[in-house]
Scaffold this motif. Structure first.
Motif, short mmCIF file in Angstrom:
data_model
loop_
_atom_site.label_atom_id
_atom_site.label_comp_id
_atom_site.label_asym_id
_atom_site.label_seq_id
_atom_site.Cartn_x
_atom_site.Cartn_y
_atom_site.Cartn_z
N GLY A 54 5.36 0.74 4.47
CA GLY A 54 5.03 -0.58 3.95
C GLY A 54 3.85 -1.28 4.59
N ASN A 55 3.15 -0.61 5.48
CA ASN A 55 1.95 -1.21 6.06
C ASN A 55 0.84 -1.22 5.02
OD1 ASN A 55 3.02 -1.66 8.68
ND2 ASN A 55 2.77 0.51 9.12
N THR A 56 0.12 -2.34 4.93
CA THR A 56 -0.88 -2.49 3.89
C THR A 56 -2.27 -2.80 4.44
OG1 THR A 56 -0.35 -4.84 3.68
CG2 THR A 56 0.82 -3.33 2.22
N ASN A 57 -3.28 -2.44 3.66
CA ASN A 57 -4.66 -2.79 3.93
C ASN A 57 -5.30 -3.21 2.62
OD1 ASN A 57 -4.16 -0.19 5.91
ND2 ASN A 57 -5.30 -1.84 6.90
N TYR A 58 -6.19 -4.20 2.71
CA TYR A 58 -6.87 -4.70 1.51
C TYR A 58 -8.37 -4.81 1.74
CZ TYR A 58 -2.23 -6.29 -0.01
OH TYR A 58 -0.91 -6.35 -0.39
N ALA A 59 -9.12 -4.63 0.66
CA ALA A 59 -10.53 -4.96 0.71
C ALA A 59 -10.67 -6.47 0.89
CB ALA A 59 -11.21 -4.53 -0.59
N ASP A 60 -11.70 -6.88 1.61
CA ASP A 60 -11.90 -8.31 1.86
C ASP A 60 -11.99 -9.11 0.55
OD1 ASP A 60 -14.04 -7.92 4.80
OD2 ASP A 60 -11.85 -7.95 4.58
N SER A 61 -12.56 -8.49 -0.46
CA SER A 61 -12.80 -9.20 -1.72
C SER A 61 -11.50 -9.55 -2.47
CB SER A 61 -13.70 -8.36 -2.63
OG SER A 61 -13.09 -7.11 -2.91
N VAL A 62 -10.40 -8.90 -2.12
CA VAL A 62 -9.15 -9.14 -2.86
C VAL A 62 -8.06 -9.77 -2.00
CG1 VAL A 62 -9.70 -7.20 -4.36
CG2 VAL A 62 -8.07 -6.88 -2.48
N LYS A 63 -8.32 -9.93 -0.72
CA LYS A 63 -7.30 -10.51 0.16
C LYS A 63 -6.88 -11.90 -0.32
CE LYS A 63 -8.44 -8.09 4.45
NZ LYS A 63 -9.04 -8.22 5.81
N GLY A 64 -5.59 -12.12 -0.35
CA GLY A 64 -5.06 -13.39 -0.81
C GLY A 64 -4.88 -13.48 -2.31
N ARG A 65 -5.42 -12.52 -3.06
CA ARG A 65 -5.29 -12.54 -4.52
C ARG A 65 -4.47 -11.36 -5.03
NH1 ARG A 65 -9.64 -11.88 -7.64
NH2 ARG A 65 -10.81 -10.64 -6.12
N PHE A 66 -4.62 -10.20 -4.40
CA PHE A 66 -3.93 -8.98 -4.84
C PHE A 66 -2.82 -8.64 -3.85
CE2 PHE A 66 -7.68 -6.82 -7.27
CZ PHE A 66 -7.87 -7.98 -8.01
N THR A 67 -1.75 -8.06 -4.38
CA THR A 67 -0.65 -7.59 -3.54
C THR A 67 -0.25 -6.19 -3.96
OG1 THR A 67 0.20 -9.86 -3.29
CG2 THR A 67 1.69 -8.04 -2.74
N ILE A 68 -0.25 -5.28 -3.00
CA ILE A 68 0.18 -3.92 -3.27
C ILE A 68 1.62 -3.74 -2.78
CG2 ILE A 68 -0.71 -2.99 -1.07
CD1 ILE A 68 -1.49 -0.43 -2.65
N SER A 69 2.40 -2.99 -3.54
CA SER A 69 3.78 -2.70 -3.16
C SER A 69 4.14 -1.32 -3.69
CB SER A 69 4.73 -3.76 -3.71
OG SER A 69 4.67 -3.80 -5.13
N ARG A 70 5.27 -0.80 -3.26
CA ARG A 70 5.68 0.52 -3.74
C ARG A 70 7.20 0.62 -3.74
NH1 ARG A 70 3.41 4.89 0.44
NH2 ARG A 70 4.94 6.32 -0.50
N ASP A 71 7.67 1.53 -4.59
CA ASP A 71 9.08 1.87 -4.66
C ASP A 71 9.18 3.35 -4.32
OD1 ASP A 71 11.65 2.66 -5.45
OD2 ASP A 71 11.74 1.15 -7.03
#
Length: 120
Positions: A54-71
């Motif tokens: 569940g550790n995540t990384n985001y591009a700076d351009s999408v931080k705060g707007r996009f959320t990644i998750s998985r099942d």
């Protein structure tokens, strides 16, 4: 191993979309899953990635707007995209780092891509 994406489409700026990507086939384990995007005339770029724990990384351009998750039980990764901007317009590709058998190596697999178009 096949990765099948869904959820792309046309949305107005400020709107939201949710992408899904399901992996199927002979799968022993999946480590990292993630999303890249590629706009016309540009290189493919990482949008977000998530490890099995569940550790995540985001591009700076999408931080705060996009959320990644998985099942993990469904071998599926999601990308919730909010406050979409025209600059988010691109083809979005999911990928997964997969071990097909217990003794095999890890290999990357990619989806076919799904178009996201954000209009002004």
């Amino acid at each position: 191993v096949q990765l099948v994406e869904s959820g792309g489409g046309l949305v107005q700026a400020g709107g939201s979309l949710r992408l899904s990507c399901a992996a199927s086939g002979t799968i022993f384990s999946i480590n990292v899953m993630g999303w890249y995007h590629q706009a016309p005339g540009k290189q493919r770029e990482l949008v977000a990635r998530i490890t099995r724990s569940g550790n995540t990384n985001y591009a700076d351009s999408v931080k705060g707007r996009f959320t990644i998750s998985r099942d993990n039980a469904k071998n599926t990764v999601y990308l919730q995209m909010n406050s979409l901007k025209v600059d988010d317009t691109a083809v979005y590709y999911c990928y997964a780092d997969v071990k097909r058998w217990s003794g095999s190596s890890w290999n990357n697999y990619w989806g076919q891509g799904t178009q996201v178009t954000v209009s002004s």
